[in-house]
Write an enzyme that holds these catalytic residues in place. Structure first.
Site, mmCIF file in Angstrom:
data_model
loop_
_atom_site.group_PDB
_atom_site.id
_atom_site.type_symbol
_atom_site.label_atom_id
_atom_site.label_comp_id
_atom_site.label_asym_id
_atom_site.label_seq_id
_atom_site.Cartn_x
_atom_site.Cartn_y
_atom_site.Cartn_z
ATOM 1 N N ASP A 91 0.945 -1.051 -0.050
ATOM 2 C CA ASP A 91 -0.240 0.082 -0.203
ATOM 3 C C ASP A 91 1.042 1.147 0.145
ATOM 4 O O ASP A 91 1.998 1.351 0.856
ATOM 5 C CB ASP A 91 -0.725 0.053 1.242
ATOM 6 C CG ASP A 91 -1.950 1.170 1.269
ATOM 7 O OD1 ASP A 91 -3.003 0.880 0.699
ATOM 8 O OD2 ASP A 91 -1.546 2.106 1.621
ATOM 9 N N ASP A 129 -4.219 2.339 -4.560
ATOM 10 C CA ASP A 129 -2.612 2.390 -4.428
ATOM 11 C C ASP A 129 -2.196 1.022 -3.635
ATOM 12 O O ASP A 129 -1.302 1.076 -2.980
ATOM 13 C CB ASP A 129 -2.277 3.555 -3.367
ATOM 14 C CG ASP A 129 -2.907 3.590 -2.040
ATOM 15 O OD1 ASP A 129 -3.877 2.843 -1.820
ATOM 16 O OD2 ASP A 129 -2.462 4.406 -1.325
ATOM 17 N N ASN A 159 -1.443 13.285 -4.332
ATOM 18 C CA ASN A 159 -2.707 13.621 -5.326
ATOM 19 C C ASN A 159 -3.486 15.120 -4.652
ATOM 20 O O ASN A 159 -3.463 15.821 -5.652
ATOM 21 C CB ASN A 159 -3.955 12.755 -5.245
ATOM 22 C CG ASN A 159 -3.912 11.361 -6.085
ATOM 23 O OD1 ASN A 159 -3.262 11.692 -7.078
ATOM 24 N ND2 ASN A 159 -4.797 10.347 -5.626
ATOM 25 N N HIS A 217 -3.924 14.806 -9.537
ATOM 26 C CA HIS A 217 -4.026 13.687 -10.016
ATOM 27 C C HIS A 217 -3.307 12.967 -11.086
ATOM 28 O O HIS A 217 -2.831 11.777 -11.350
ATOM 29 C CB HIS A 217 -5.554 13.191 -10.187
ATOM 30 C CG HIS A 217 -6.382 13.393 -8.896
ATOM 31 N ND1 HIS A 217 -6.640 12.279 -8.346
ATOM 32 C CD2 HIS A 217 -7.146 14.387 -8.554
ATOM 33 C CE1 HIS A 217 -7.519 12.736 -7.366
ATOM 34 N NE2 HIS A 217 -7.772 14.062 -7.411
#
Length: 173
Positions: free
Chosen positions: A50, A93, A58, A63
């Site tokens: 992760d 993610d 972001n 983005h």
């Protein structure tokens, strides 16, 4: 017609951003790898990743920069792991790597190599942020992980524990 069918299958099992397999593709390939390694009595390890602070990338950089970070991490996985390993972006993610014929000790060694590669990437990229991750590693045991979901859950739990440790402030001596 066969080409169209093959393209449709590829679209259904491929993450278009990273060009890794998606969750559906991972499940299909993982079933095959697990059954083969079980039959041949070979070890299998699952790494669950992760990305840390991905939301901040972001929010701060946009983005498009977040997408670049995802693509970069996917490419680093491709560069680090073997062609025979199953690399996947499960979504968001979260990434997984299924390592066939690899025990947990070997998996940790390979994970260390990934950390070094990522460190070098971050130094060279100069993007204003670093790509970093938390990871859980689990060696497949058919008795403890009768399904792919249970194997994923075990690795996800270990990844989350690592993520929490990173967030917990260390006491000052």
């Amino acid at each position: 017609m066969a080409e169209q069918e093959l393209a449709a299958v590829q679209l259904a099992t491929m993450d278009e951003l990273t060009l890794l397999t998606n969750r559906r593709g991972f499940r299909q390939l993982a079933l095959h790898v697990l059954s083969l390694c079980k039959r041949l009595n070979k070890p299998v390890c699952l790494l669950f990743f992760d990305l840390d602070l991905f939301k901040e990338i972001n929010d701060r950089y946009g983005h498009a920069e977040g997408d670049l970070a995802l693509r970069s991490f996917g490419q680093i996985l491709k560069d680090t792991y073997r062609e025979s390993d199953v690399l996947s972006r499960l979504g968001g993610d979260e990434f997984v790597v299924l390592l066939s014929n690899t025990d947990e000790k070997q998996g940790k060694e390979i994970l260390h190599r990934l950390s070094q590669t990522l460190k070098q990437h971050n130094q060279e990229a100069g993007r204003g942020h670093n790509i970093c991750y938390s990871a859980g590693i689990v060696q497949y045991d058919p008795a403890q992980h009768p399904s792919i979901d249970e194997l994923l859950e075990a690795a996800d739990k270990l990844m989350y524990e690592q993520k929490l440790k990173k967030r917990t402030p260390k006491p000052i001596p």
